[in-house]
Structure formats: C-alpha cells, structure tokens
Design an enzyme around this catalytic site. Structure first.
Site, PDB file in Angstrom:
ATOM      1  CB  THR A  17      -0.680  -0.008   1.352  1.00 37.09           C
ATOM      2  OG1 THR A  17      -0.054   0.090   2.480  1.00 37.09           O
ATOM      3  CG2 THR A  17      -1.949  -1.302   1.408  1.00 37.09           C
ATOM      4  CG  ASP A  18      -1.157   4.834  -1.212  1.00 33.15           C
ATOM      5  OD1 ASP A  18      -1.755   4.493  -0.298  1.00 33.15           O
ATOM      6  OD2 ASP A  18      -1.707   5.306  -2.241  1.00 33.15           O
TER       7      ASP A  18
END
Length: 140
Positions: A17-18
C-alpha cells in the site's frame, strides 16, 4: 485438468500500500504475475523446469490494465487467469483482481514464448501447446 478459470488468493499487506492504505498500482502487476506462475505450475509447467527443460520461458509482450476500484490494507483478494487465445508462439490472457465478486482491476496480457538463453521468439513446446490449446475460453 484444471478449470478454465484459475484463481489465486492474495492478502494485502502494508508493503502493498501507499501512505493512505490503498494498494499501489504496480502491485497489481505482481499479483497477476504470481497468478499466471501458479496457473502454469498447476498445469505441471513450473518456470524453473521450463527454463531448464525445453529452455523456454514466457515474457510479457503487452499488457492493458483497467483500474476500477481500489483495494485496501488487509483485503482478501483473488486474482484470476483465463486463457483467451493460444497461438503457436504466444498466449493472450484475461486476468482480474477481485474482492469477492467485485472486479477491482482487469487486464489483458499478451505473453510471448522465447528461448531462455537468447530471448528470441520460438514456438511453444508441443507438449505444453497440447495442454494449453484446449483451455482457451470459448466466447458465446
């Protein structure tokens, strides 16, 4: 014999994920690569045995992705693989990343068969071609 539509499970971790907890777009390509690899393994053609056996590998020639909805941290996903077309030296795959029945990303992937040493195009080894050709999905 495996089903015409192969599925491989994936769980979303922090590394996928970011900063906002949404899956980084390039990770979907990795999920799809893993699903294609496991599909081939389920057919009895692991990448290492292909490379060392017939001296052949598949490389991505082209890929078109459609990002529909985001996946998020801790989601349980399924990545699917369907063989649309099996030609003498290439495969056309349809793939999707799903959360339940909901498509998050869809892709069309063209793979080319190449020599493992020189990466020059070559015909798919006959035993593998005979395994793959009947798996083409039939569109109504």
């Amino acid at each position: 014999m495996i089903d015409a539509r192969f599925s491989w499970p994936t769980r979303i971790y922090w590394e996928d994920t970011d900063a906002g907890g949404v899956v980084y777009h390039a990770r979907y390509v990795a999920f799809m690569e893993r699903a294609r690899t496991e599909w081939m393994r389920a057919l009895g053609y692991g990448q290492e045995s292909m490379r060392n056996g017939d001296g052949q590998v598949f490389v991505v020639r082209a890929m078109s992705l459609d990002f529909l909805k985001p996946a998020k941290l801790d989601d349980a996903l399924t990545t699917t693989v369907e063989l649309v077309q099996c030609r003498r030296a290439s495969l056309l795959m349809q793939q999707a990343v799903l959360r339940g029945d909901e498509a998050l990303v869809t892709a069309q992937v063209r793979l080319a068969a190449v020599g493992a040493r020189d990466f020059r195009p070559q015909a798919i080894a006959e035993p593998l071609y005979a395994t793959l050709k009947p798996l083409e999905i039939k569109h109504a």
